[in-house]
Write a protein that holds these residues in place. Sequence first.
Motif, PDB file in Angstrom:
ATOM      1  N   UNK A 197      -7.307   7.945  -1.644  1.00  0.00           N
ATOM      2  CA  UNK A 197      -7.441   8.842  -0.755  1.00  0.00           C
ATOM      3  C   UNK A 197      -7.277  10.410  -1.521  1.00  0.00           C
ATOM      4  N   UNK A 251      -1.676   4.566  -2.944  1.00  0.00           N
ATOM      5  CA  UNK A 251      -0.804   4.779  -1.747  1.00  0.00           C
ATOM      6  C   UNK A 251      -0.439   3.929  -1.118  1.00  0.00           C
ATOM      7  N   UNK A 284     -17.371  -4.437   3.441  1.00  0.00           N
ATOM      8  CA  UNK A 284     -18.718  -4.258   3.827  1.00  0.00           C
ATOM      9  C   UNK A 284     -19.466  -3.707   2.665  1.00  0.00           C
ATOM     10  N   UNK A 285     -19.156  -2.649   2.076  1.00  0.00           N
ATOM     11  CA  UNK A 285     -19.810  -2.033   0.813  1.00  0.00           C
ATOM     12  C   UNK A 285     -19.956  -3.122  -0.154  1.00  0.00           C
ATOM     13  N   UNK A 299     -11.696  -3.434   5.137  1.00  0.00           N
ATOM     14  CA  UNK A 299     -12.743  -3.990   6.060  1.00  0.00           C
ATOM     15  C   UNK A 299     -13.934  -3.083   5.252  1.00  0.00           C
ATOM     16  N   UNK A 300     -13.907  -1.681   5.223  1.00  0.00           N
ATOM     17  CA  UNK A 300     -15.111  -0.957   4.699  1.00  0.00           C
ATOM     18  C   UNK A 300     -15.338  -1.485   3.112  1.00  0.00           C
ATOM     19  N   UNK A 328      -8.609  -0.976   8.258  1.00  0.00           N
ATOM     20  CA  UNK A 328     -10.004  -0.682   8.254  1.00  0.00           C
ATOM     21  C   UNK A 328     -10.524  -0.246   6.752  1.00  0.00           C
ATOM     22  N   UNK A 329      -9.443   0.177   5.742  1.00  0.00           N
ATOM     23  CA  UNK A 329      -9.940   0.408   4.586  1.00  0.00           C
ATOM     24  C   UNK A 329     -10.495  -0.913   3.856  1.00  0.00           C
ATOM     25  N   UNK A 351       2.892   1.801   1.015  1.00  0.00           N
ATOM     26  CA  UNK A 351       4.459   1.745   1.409  1.00  0.00           C
ATOM     27  C   UNK A 351       4.983   0.468   0.498  1.00  0.00           C
ATOM     28  N   UNK A 400      -2.420  -7.072   1.845  1.00  0.00           N
ATOM     29  CA  UNK A 400      -2.046  -5.706   2.483  1.00  0.00           C
ATOM     30  C   UNK A 400      -0.827  -4.995   1.795  1.00  0.00           C
ATOM     31  N   UNK A 418       2.333  -8.468  -1.845  1.00  0.00           N
ATOM     32  CA  UNK A 418       1.560  -9.756  -1.646  1.00  0.00           C
ATOM     33  C   UNK A 418       0.432  -9.936  -2.769  1.00  0.00           C
ATOM     34  N   UNK A 478      -3.274  -1.259   2.318  1.00  0.00           N
ATOM     35  CA  UNK A 478      -2.516  -1.507   3.597  1.00  0.00           C
ATOM     36  C   UNK A 478      -3.190  -1.404   4.598  1.00  0.00           C
ATOM     37  N   UNK A 479      -4.132  -0.768   4.631  1.00  0.00           N
ATOM     38  CA  UNK A 479      -4.985  -0.414   6.090  1.00  0.00           C
ATOM     39  C   UNK A 479      -6.085  -1.284   6.266  1.00  0.00           C
ATOM     40  N   UNK A 520     -11.605   7.734  -1.479  1.00  0.00           N
ATOM     41  CA  UNK A 520     -12.183   7.495   0.027  1.00  0.00           C
ATOM     42  C   UNK A 520     -12.498   8.578   0.712  1.00  0.00           C
ATOM     43  N   UNK A 563      -4.994  10.646  -4.542  1.00  0.00           N
ATOM     44  CA  UNK A 563      -4.022  10.540  -5.866  1.00  0.00           C
ATOM     45  C   UNK A 563      -4.823  10.735  -7.093  1.00  0.00           C
TER      46      UNK A 563
END
Lengths: 248, 366
Positions: free
Chosen positions: A82, A57, A18-19, A14-15, A11-12, A59, A35, A39, A8-9, A101, A84
Amino acid sequence: MRCLIVDDESLARERLRALLRDLDNDYLTIVGEAESGQKAIPMMYELKPDVVFLDIHMPGLSGFEVIDLLAPPRPHIVFVTAYDEYALKAFEVHALDYLTKPVRLDRLERTIQRLTHLTSTQHDDAALESLRTARAKTPLTRLTLHAGDRLRVVNLHEIERMESEGKVVHVFVKGSQFRTDFTMDELDERLDNTLFVRIHRSHIVHVEAIRELIPWFSGTYCVKLADGTQLPVSRRRVSRLKALLGKV
Amino acid sequence: MPHQRLILVLPRTRRQWGWLLLIIAGIAVVAKLIIHSISIMTGTSASTIPLWQGMIISFIYSSIMVIMQLATAEYAEYLLPLKNKGAVVAHVLIQSCSAVLGFVVAREVELLILGTCLMPNGMMTIIMGVSFALALVGNGGYYLYCFYSNLRIAEQLVVESEIKALRAQINPHFLFNTLNSIAALIRIRPDEAEFVTQQLADLFRYSLRTSKQPLVSLEEEIASVELYLSIEKARFRERLDITIDVQHDLYNLAVPSMMLQPLVENAIKHGIHTTEEIFGIHVVGTRQGNTLRLGVYDTGIGFDVQKGEAYFRKGTGLSNVRERLQLLFPRGSEINILAHGVEIICPCTELTNTHEQYHRTSIHVP
């Protein structure tokens, strides 16, 4: 290897992207990003990824709930979490892979290597199946339906009733009917039994859709729904239905 | 707050009175039998009266003394709650005097009924002394037991509330997700990564410091919420729109620490994904007479007011805030679920100067 990233984030996502790029592996392609769990499910159905990086995690629909609704053929699932891990351990599904994470590159590389070496016969479907079994007592919050060649995720309160016809189960949503991959018995077990009631071998009805309980012949009943449909009630399910309606 | 009642009190219901009378009858029989055997051994006159008559007299004595013990115990607890060792000593002395007084009253009653006293004076003095001693030892033991039990319960409550306060601190999900965001930002927007790291450190410092400090100034609470929101802003960027409206003259009011942050976190967690548009968070503080009203409103899907209590399920951020609010302000505090936010009402109390020196540290929010 076709990858789908679900988090859902932004930036997460995106990271992770990138990795994956940093791994510099020609076999890896990112086919999409979602996201939310809602979906992600239709995307998995349409894009047929080999591996899904699934945040737990989120929503709305959590990563675990996504697993509940996963239709076969199932992709490899790599949970990204993160905090769980404890939840995964609680299910004792050690066989399932997870990344914590912030995700580390070497850890991600190991995961990809493992997945590359898995042949189709060694698919970790068994681990996924044991997670699904472990969750059998947790009520579903959404349902997946086939709408044309797409897969739709619907909220339970939109559903009026379900009916089986041979092996096919139809779900009625606001007057239209859709096919679902769940069996009648699975639905009976996994749906909140204060919301949905099985009135017959081939009928499950949303309690609030019931308008009338009409006595039929020789001790049987039938229910009349808000839209006028009449459905039979099995003799052995009458008392349970009466108890439920008495409370409403 | 759970409070275990251990102190002796008069019976409240008819059933309790029934049990008490049975107990008194038991005491009367035992006491009479003891006195009777002593009388026979010493050959005093008490042994000459019929046993049944002696039993009735014994019953009168027992009931007056026991009821007086209970009454004085209840009154003493009302006057001087059993909170320290001084109170324990006072209670025991009051109970011992009450035993002697009960004896004297019972004797007067006996004189009134029989016109004479069956027991010789010597015996009387001995029994009076024995009652005093028994009351002293019995009540002493009993009250010390009560005192230490209460102390243990109180300690347990303190520990529990401390644990709750600790639990209200930074959510581990938030911590790890922020670290993940920082890792992502380092590649794409290093300046922002640096900023978020500093903010996270300040927020964590605040959270650690206030974990043992139930009340802080509203100013500090607002500053910590600003820290928290600035971190969330790095993740959600322009999708998050924040306004904070709190008059500066309210800044010195005392509020529970880490109370606003869970509300804001809750709003973002449940709200930001329900709207495709910009998600607005509005923190408002107003004073009405002697009450402080703090609201956290958002433009998301909002609450189903009908569900009310369901939002306070155990272990949720909201239930935690409510519990701490009730612990800190047992009177005059409430937390209300509104269609588009949560409101907290608590009495206006200024942080005292000594508090302030201890509490106030600087939080810089650029």
